[in-house]
Write a protein that holds these residues in place. Sequence first.
Motif, PDB file in Angstrom:
ATOM      1  N   ASP A   1       0.812  -1.215   0.000  1.00 15.82           N
ATOM      2  CA  ASP A   1       0.000   0.000   0.000  1.00 15.82           C
ATOM      3  C   ASP A   1       0.846   1.266   0.000  1.00 15.82           C
ATOM      4  OD1 ASP A   1      -2.236  -1.582   0.036  1.00 15.82           O
ATOM      5  OD2 ASP A   1      -2.560  -1.419   2.204  1.00 15.82           O
ATOM      6  N   ALA A   2       2.125   1.156   0.338  1.00 19.14           N
ATOM      7  CA  ALA A   2       2.994   2.333   0.378  1.00 19.14           C
ATOM      8  C   ALA A   2       3.683   2.594  -0.954  1.00 19.14           C
ATOM      9  CB  ALA A   2       4.042   2.171   1.479  1.00 19.14           C
ATOM     10  N   GLN A   3       3.453   1.729  -1.936  1.00 15.26           N
ATOM     11  CA  GLN A   3       4.123   1.934  -3.225  1.00 15.26           C
ATOM     12  C   GLN A   3       3.579   3.157  -3.942  1.00 15.26           C
ATOM     13  OE1 GLN A   3       2.925  -0.634  -6.703  1.00 15.26           O
ATOM     14  NE2 GLN A   3       1.783  -1.738  -5.112  1.00 15.26           N
ATOM     15  N   VAL A   4       4.377   3.715  -4.840  1.00 19.14           N
ATOM     16  CA  VAL A   4       3.947   4.820  -5.683  1.00 19.14           C
ATOM     17  C   VAL A   4       3.415   4.235  -6.989  1.00 19.14           C
ATOM     18  CG1 VAL A   4       4.651   6.896  -6.929  1.00 19.14           C
ATOM     19  CG2 VAL A   4       5.663   6.376  -4.698  1.00 19.14           C
ATOM     20  N   PRO A   5       2.131   4.447  -7.333  1.00 18.11           N
ATOM     21  CA  PRO A   5       1.605   3.915  -8.598  1.00 18.11           C
ATOM     22  C   PRO A   5       2.360   4.499  -9.800  1.00 18.11           C
ATOM     23  CG  PRO A   5      -0.171   4.604  -7.141  1.00 18.11           C
ATOM     24  CD  PRO A   5       1.094   5.118  -6.526  1.00 18.11           C
ATOM     25  N   VAL A   6       2.678   3.636 -10.753  1.00 18.95           N
ATOM     26  CA  VAL A   6       3.434   4.041 -11.946  1.00 18.95           C
ATOM     27  C   VAL A   6       2.681   3.583 -13.188  1.00 18.95           C
ATOM     28  CG1 VAL A   6       5.589   3.794 -13.240  1.00 18.95           C
ATOM     29  CG2 VAL A   6       5.646   3.900 -10.723  1.00 18.95           C
ATOM     30  N   LEU A   7       2.518   4.506 -14.132  1.00 17.32           N
ATOM     31  CA  LEU A   7       1.943   4.196 -15.445  1.00 17.32           C
ATOM     32  C   LEU A   7       2.988   4.541 -16.490  1.00 17.32           C
ATOM     33  CD1 LEU A   7      -0.448   3.496 -17.362  1.00 17.32           C
ATOM     34  CD2 LEU A   7      -1.076   5.921 -17.261  1.00 17.32           C
ATOM     35  N   MET A   8       3.312   3.577 -17.352  1.00 21.11           N
ATOM     36  CA  MET A   8       4.355   3.781 -18.363  1.00 21.11           C
ATOM     37  C   MET A   8       3.715   3.839 -19.746  1.00 21.11           C
ATOM     38  SD  MET A   8       7.042   1.048 -16.672  1.00 21.11           S
ATOM     39  CE  MET A   8       8.455   1.462 -17.685  1.00 21.11           C
ATOM     40  N   VAL A   9       4.059   4.878 -20.511  1.00 17.33           N
ATOM     41  CA  VAL A   9       3.505   5.090 -21.851  1.00 17.33           C
ATOM     42  C   VAL A   9       4.655   5.116 -22.856  1.00 17.33           C
ATOM     43  CG1 VAL A   9       2.072   6.575 -23.302  1.00 17.33           C
ATOM     44  CG2 VAL A   9       1.671   6.502 -20.825  1.00 17.33           C
ATOM     45  N   HIS A  10       4.431   4.532 -24.018  1.00 14.77           N
ATOM     46  CA  HIS A  10       5.423   4.577 -25.088  1.00 14.77           C
ATOM     47  C   HIS A  10       4.698   4.466 -26.424  1.00 14.77           C
ATOM     48  CE1 HIS A  10       9.964   4.280 -25.200  1.00 14.77           C
ATOM     49  NE2 HIS A  10       9.657   4.352 -26.492  1.00 14.77           N
ATOM     50  N   SER A  11       5.298   5.036 -27.456  1.00 16.17           N
ATOM     51  CA  SER A  11       4.691   4.953 -28.785  1.00 16.17           C
ATOM     52  C   SER A  11       5.349   3.863 -29.620  1.00 16.17           C
ATOM     53  CB  SER A  11       4.809   6.294 -29.516  1.00 16.17           C
ATOM     54  OG  SER A  11       4.317   6.159 -30.842  1.00 16.17           O
ATOM     55  N   ASN A  12       4.519   3.101 -30.295  1.00 22.78           N
ATOM     56  CA  ASN A  12       5.043   2.101 -31.225  1.00 22.78           C
ATOM     57  C   ASN A  12       5.830   2.732 -32.356  1.00 22.78           C
ATOM     58  OD1 ASN A  12       3.922  -0.361 -30.084  1.00 22.78           O
ATOM     59  ND2 ASN A  12       1.912   0.404 -30.705  1.00 22.78           N
ATOM     60  N   GLY A  13       5.562   4.017 -32.638  1.00 21.77           N
ATOM     61  CA  GLY A  13       6.233   4.698 -33.739  1.00 21.77           C
ATOM     62  C   GLY A  13       7.459   5.484 -33.330  1.00 21.77           C
ATOM     63  N   ASP A  14       7.933   5.308 -32.106  1.00 23.77           N
ATOM     64  CA  ASP A  14       9.122   6.024 -31.630  1.00 23.77           C
ATOM     65  C   ASP A  14      10.369   5.339 -32.190  1.00 23.77           C
ATOM     66  OD1 ASP A  14      11.156   7.311 -30.250  1.00 23.77           O
ATOM     67  OD2 ASP A  14      10.105   7.290 -28.330  1.00 23.77           O
ATOM     68  N   THR A  15      11.054   6.012 -33.102  1.00 28.28           N
ATOM     69  CA  THR A  15      12.263   5.445 -33.693  1.00 28.28           C
ATOM     70  C   THR A  15      13.527   5.928 -32.996  1.00 28.28           C
ATOM     71  OG1 THR A  15      12.308   7.229 -35.338  1.00 28.28           O
ATOM     72  CG2 THR A  15      11.204   5.182 -35.960  1.00 28.28           C
ATOM     73  N   PHE A  16      13.408   6.901 -32.086  1.00 28.37           N
ATOM     74  CA  PHE A  16      14.566   7.419 -31.350  1.00 28.37           C
ATOM     75  C   PHE A  16      14.829   6.550 -30.123  1.00 28.37           C
ATOM     76  CE2 PHE A  16      16.622  10.549 -28.452  1.00 28.37           C
ATOM     77  CZ  PHE A  16      17.725  10.824 -29.242  1.00 28.37           C
ATOM     78  N   ILE A  17      13.829   6.392 -29.270  1.00 30.45           N
ATOM     79  CA  ILE A  17      13.882   5.438 -28.150  1.00 30.45           C
ATOM     80  C   ILE A  17      12.829   4.381 -28.450  1.00 30.45           C
ATOM     81  CG2 ILE A  17      13.634   5.102 -25.675  1.00 30.45           C
ATOM     82  CD1 ILE A  17      16.007   6.839 -26.427  1.00 30.45           C
ATOM     83  N   PRO A  18      13.212   3.244 -28.995  1.00 24.93           N
ATOM     84  CA  PRO A  18      12.221   2.261 -29.470  1.00 24.93           C
ATOM     85  C   PRO A  18      11.365   1.706 -28.344  1.00 24.93           C
ATOM     86  CG  PRO A  18      14.429   1.326 -29.493  1.00 24.93           C
ATOM     87  CD  PRO A  18      14.594   2.787 -29.200  1.00 24.93           C
ATOM     88  N   VAL A  19      10.193   1.226 -28.721  1.00 24.27           N
ATOM     89  CA  VAL A  19       9.234   0.712 -27.748  1.00 24.27           C
ATOM     90  C   VAL A  19       9.772  -0.510 -27.009  1.00 24.27           C
ATOM     91  CG1 VAL A  19       8.051  -0.837 -29.360  1.00 24.27           C
ATOM     92  CG2 VAL A  19       6.780   0.172 -27.442  1.00 24.27           C
ATOM     93  N   THR A  20      10.786  -1.174 -27.564  1.00 22.42           N
ATOM     94  CA  THR A  20      11.391  -2.322 -26.885  1.00 22.42           C
ATOM     95  C   THR A  20      12.048  -1.917 -25.567  1.00 22.42           C
ATOM     96  OG1 THR A  20      13.340  -2.001 -28.300  1.00 22.42           O
ATOM     97  CG2 THR A  20      11.763  -3.695 -28.955  1.00 22.42           C
ATOM     98  N   GLU A  21      12.359  -0.631 -25.394  1.00 23.04           N
ATOM     99  CA  GLU A  21      12.882  -0.175 -24.107  1.00 23.04           C
ATOM    100  C   GLU A  21      11.847  -0.390 -23.010  1.00 23.04           C
ATOM    101  OE1 GLU A  21      16.196   1.628 -23.414  1.00 23.04           O
ATOM    102  OE2 GLU A  21      16.367   0.138 -25.010  1.00 23.04           O
ATOM    103  N   LEU A  22      10.577  -0.150 -23.330  1.00 21.81           N
ATOM    104  CA  LEU A  22       9.508  -0.376 -22.350  1.00 21.81           C
ATOM    105  C   LEU A  22       9.176  -1.856 -22.237  1.00 21.81           C
ATOM    106  CD1 LEU A  22       6.266   1.603 -21.743  1.00 21.81           C
ATOM    107  CD2 LEU A  22       6.128  -0.833 -22.142  1.00 21.81           C
ATOM    108  N   THR A  23       8.944  -2.512 -23.360  1.00 19.15           N
ATOM    109  CA  THR A  23       8.532  -3.914 -23.307  1.00 19.15           C
ATOM    110  C   THR A  23       9.614  -4.794 -22.698  1.00 19.15           C
ATOM    111  OG1 THR A  23       9.268  -4.220 -25.600  1.00 19.15           O
ATOM    112  CG2 THR A  23       6.949  -3.660 -25.247  1.00 19.15           C
TER     113      THR A  23
END
Length: 307
Positions: free
Chosen positions: A237-259
């Motif tokens: 219950d003490a954790q900080v909720p985190v939501l991560m967003v990334h674009s499939n079309g990001d060619t600079f930092i690819p989405v594989t960084e998130l996945t």
Amino acid sequence: MITIVIIVAAILLLACWSAIWWLAAKSQSPRRAPIHRKPEQRYDTVTFEGKAQLTGWLIWPDPIQHPLRDEQERYPAIVISHGWGSNRARVLRYANRLADAGYVLLLYDVTSHGESEAVKAPSALLFRDDIMAAVQYLRRRPEIDPARIGVLGHSLGGFGTLLALDEGLEVAAIVTDSMPSRPFTMVAAELRRRKLPLFPLAWMIPRIWLWRARIPRADYDGLNLASTLGNNAQKGDAQVPVLMVHSNGDTFIPVTELTGTIQRLSYEQPHVLVDTPGHSCSEQDERFWDAVLPFYETYVRDRQAAT
């Protein structure tokens, strides 16, 4: 003859090393992108202390649409942290929707960016230290509810925010957008953008960065977002909720960084994939706001106010 060959080879090696050192030093000094826009809403220009003096905007929601109920009520707030080589004006793209939702916003220039003071050798760790300073600044503002502060970090701004969790960052929720999983991902991305060879530059430049910043290599080798997220999740219950967003079309930092990060986790990490053609435009996909606004509503706005 052999002596001449050795001398020529030594001169060539020295020239190559000098060129790589120059390239590393230049790439470690982010260009000062001009503040080309100002907020549409009422705002104050503010300064506060991080590793250097930081400059930012405090943007206020419309008091008619979002009035405070009494003198004791305080505003919820979102801190917005930009990425490497950017500034606070470039993350104004998030501001309208969040201000319209009733949040006070703090947009600031990270050390050595925009109008904030510079240090000789900035690094990704400055993004961690500066988000800590920005949150502490907001917590001291009498208009802001310290229990209802969220963060939106783009690119290295998101990376630094997650690193700050290990330092005890006191926030209600975090959204990351187009975030690299390692700081050196940015080096490889810049080399590809400039059409420069990854080997040996992607190996040598980060080490020069660390030496110039007086940061032990072990400190960087120990950075592990999957471990940071896992430690946060174990707080219950003490954790900080985190939501991560990334674009499939990001060619600079690819989405594989998130996945790739998510695959290393032992739990289901909330995340959203959008379809926009670039590194700095996730918010143009309405799915971004369909996820982000309810997330902040639940974990920031509706959180119990500080007493």
